[in-house]
Scaffold this active site. Structure first.
Site, PDB file in Angstrom:
ATOM      1  CD  GLU A 215       1.316  -4.497  -2.323  1.00 35.31           C
ATOM      2  OE1 GLU A 215       0.467  -4.192  -1.498  1.00 35.31           O
ATOM      3  OE2 GLU A 215       2.451  -3.977  -2.384  1.00 35.31           O
TER       4      GLU A 215
ATOM      5  CE  LYS B 104      -6.315  -0.232  -5.650  1.00 39.00           C
ATOM      6  NZ  LYS B 104      -6.540  -1.593  -5.156  1.00 39.00           N
TER       7      LYS B 104
ATOM      8  N   GLY C 261       0.792  -1.221   0.000  1.00 38.64           N
ATOM      9  CA  GLY C 261       0.000   0.000   0.000  1.00 38.64           C
ATOM     10  C   GLY C 261       0.824   1.270   0.000  1.00 38.64           C
ATOM     11  N   GLY C 262       2.137   1.167  -0.256  1.00 35.17           N
ATOM     12  CA  GLY C 262       2.937   2.379  -0.453  1.00 35.17           C
ATOM     13  C   GLY C 262       3.636   2.922   0.778  1.00 35.17           C
TER      14      GLY C 262
ATOM     15  CE  LYS D 173      15.027   0.492 -14.245  1.00 30.40           C
ATOM     16  NZ  LYS D 173      16.129   1.503 -14.164  1.00 30.40           N
ATOM     17  CE1 TYR D 174       8.569   5.029  -9.337  1.00 28.15           C
ATOM     18  CE2 TYR D 174       9.683   6.196 -11.122  1.00 28.15           C
ATOM     19  CZ  TYR D 174       8.613   6.058 -10.257  1.00 28.15           C
ATOM     20  OH  TYR D 174       7.584   6.963 -10.316  1.00 28.15           O
TER      21      TYR D 174
ATOM     22  NE  ARG E 122      -7.979  -5.450   1.071  1.00 31.87           N
ATOM     23  CZ  ARG E 122      -6.777  -4.951   0.800  1.00 31.87           C
ATOM     24  NH1 ARG E 122      -5.720  -5.428   1.431  1.00 31.87           N
ATOM     25  NH2 ARG E 122      -6.628  -4.027  -0.105  1.00 31.87           N
TER      26      ARG E 122
END
Ligand code: MV4
Length: 507
Positions: free
Chosen positions: A290, A239, A166-167, A203-204, A294
């Site tokens: 990822e 989101k 989730g960052g 890697k981005y 759920r």
């Protein structure tokens, strides 16, 4: 086979109500739980019974595993559905539920654990032949260990938390000189957020789309993929709009993504509903990001284009029944778009806001679905997330879905709290969105254009609604007018009869 007669719904708001509805359609009873501030929410009334958990803070209510297990035991439940957020991806909770002799409506604790460790997940995916973003598959001890790896990958690179997702705890590194300070920062952020400071490198990828695949698994070892959702419209890893299918996914790519997702879920013996997140590069390559173990907020867009009730399937597989969907026959039909209606002020940097829903007009009509956790009179607090409702529109084509969404957004009236509604209307009107020209940078680029001060929300309708409410109040205060052919006393007789019906007695 496990017989499930009653399910504890260990969540709140719109998703609790969604799960309660699925229970009822499956012929099961549902027990709601609620914190002090949530006692008047619709999920509490929709359930067959409700258990008070205690004070508002999540740690003392929806995150208190012991209270939830006690509630399940005291009300005779055979299963626990965790919804999303809260305890849904906590392996120890899934374990505690099964150890108490109850069915956990979700995957095994082992699958949750494997996917929760992002480097272990990457190793498992690699083994299963699922493409992963180039990077390390083990945590890095320190920045000196990271240096040669970053050089091998080529800058820019991303430092990510092993316990993350989730960052959170993510750090972009543009050059070698930035690596050491970024490493320290990422580590301490991860330690703070997750109590585990381990980080690894990827890697981005520049301007990818965020595409996710819905999967369902049953206890017969069968896993099916229900196509993709386009989730590129995010803000601070939140989101805001999702759709299915994605304009970027051809039938051939859908098959390859579906095969990869099925292999990914199969690798951890996946049971119930789950989602595999991918980054889709502009080159057309895709990479595993990822897995969310759920039910997800945006599951309805998949339900609408595949004609599958994902929550009912979850309940069925929890009883040991096979999935009712078959991989060979699955084809998306039409197009669905979801807008998250949140209690946030889009004209003030999406700051979460609180207040009472003083008036709510719910949109409806053809192809429109409204999944809400709040009704008129309910209060939105800062104790939990800001989601008030999900507005979902379906149409035979994306254009029809978009028109319906626009129409439904115009029908929707929420008085009392600023919401994301005006933002959604502008996105629906945006040429770039209409072209489907999306990637994860869309909102950063379009945000300012869409939300510039000029053309703040049109207050005409809210003012009209308040005027109507005041008129209602005045009418209610005055004695009801009694037209000669329909005297007021007759209305009272009907009311008394209705009340006798409701209490089920002889009056
Ligand atoms: C990335 C990425 C680019 N390259 N990984 C953000 C949340 C977490 N789930 C993973 N995220 C990203 N990982 C690589 N190697 C870009 C993001 C990302 C992102 C991903 C999906 C949706 C929105 C996003 C916004 C910013 C960054």
């Amino acid at each position: 086979m496990t017989t499930i007669k009653r399910v504890l719904v260990a969540n709140r708001g719109e998703i609790a109500l969604r799960i309660i509805r699925a229970c009822h359609e499956e012929g099961m009873e549902a027990v709601a739980v609620y914190s002090e501030v949530d006692r008047l929410l619709p999920h509490v009334r929709a359930a067959d019974a409700a258990v008070a958990l205690g004070p508002a803070p999540a740690a003392q209510s929806y995150l208190d595993a012991a209270k939830l297990l006690a509630a399940a035991r005291d009300t005779g439940c055979q299963a626990v559905h965790p919804g999303y957020g809260f305890l849904s991806e906590r392996a120890p909770f899934a374990e505690a539920v099964t150890e108490a002799g109850l069915a956990f409506v979700g995957p095994s604790a082992a699958a949750i654990r494997a996917m929760g460790d992002k480097t272990e997940a990457r190793r498992r995916m690699q083994q299963a032949g699922v493409p992963i973003v180039p990077g390390t598959t083990r945590p890095l001890a320190d920045h000196t260990q990271a240096r040669p790896e970053a050089a091998r990958l080529g800058y820019p690179v991303l430092l990510k938390a092993v316990a993350g997702g989730g960052g959170k705890g993510m750090r972009l590194v543009q050059t070698e000189t930035e690596l050491e300070p970024a490493f320290e920062m990422a580590q301490s952020e991860a330690q703070h957020a997750f109590g585990a400071g381990e980080v690894y490198l990827e890697k981005y990828l520049e301007r990818p789309r965020h595409i996710e695949i819905q999967v369902l698994g049953d206890s017969f070892g069968r896993v099916v993929a229900l196509g993709e959702r386009e989730c590129s419209i995010q803000r601070r890893h939140q989101k805001l709009i999702e759709e299915a299918p994605s304009l970027a996914v051809t039938p051939a790519l859908r098959r390859r993504l579906g095969d990869a997702a099925t292999a990914a879920a199969g690798a951890v013996g996946y049971l119930s509903a789950g989602t595999i997140e991918f980054l889709l590069a502009p080159t057309g390559e895709f990479f595993f990001l990822e897995m969310n173990t759920r039910l997800q907020v945006e599951h309805p867009v998949t339900e609408l284009v595949y004609g599958v009730d994902i929550v009912r399937e979850q309940l069925r597989v929890a009883t040991g029944q096979p999935l009712r969907v078959h991989a060979g026959t699955l084809q998306p039909r039409g197009h669905a778009i979801e807008c998250r209606i949140t209690a946030e002020d889009p004209f003030n940097d999406f700051l979460p806001v609180t207040g009472v829903v003083q008036h709510l007009r719910v949109p409806g009509g053809p192809g429109v679905r409204w999944d809400a956790g709040f009704e008129t009179g309910n209060e939105v607090t800062l104790h939990y997330d800001s989601l008030i409702a999900k507005l979902i529109a379906w149409g035979e084509t994306r254009g029809v879905a978009l028109e319906r969404m626009r129409r439904a957004l115009r029908e929707l009236v929420i008085v009392g709290i600023p919401t994301s509604q005006p933002f959604h209307l502008r996105v629906m009107d945006d040429a770039e969105f209409q072209r489907g020209d999306l990637d994860i940078t869309y909102l950063d680029r379009a945000g300012t254009r869409l939300l510039s001060g000029e053309g703040r929300p049109d207050l005409t309708r809210p003012i009209a609604v308040v005027a109507a409410l005041l008129a209602d109040e005045r009418r209610a205060a005055a004695p009801p007018p009694a037209p000669p052919d329909r005297p007021a006393v007759l209305a009272s007789a009907w009311l008394l009869a209705a009340r006798r019906e409701a209490v089920g007695g002889n009056g």
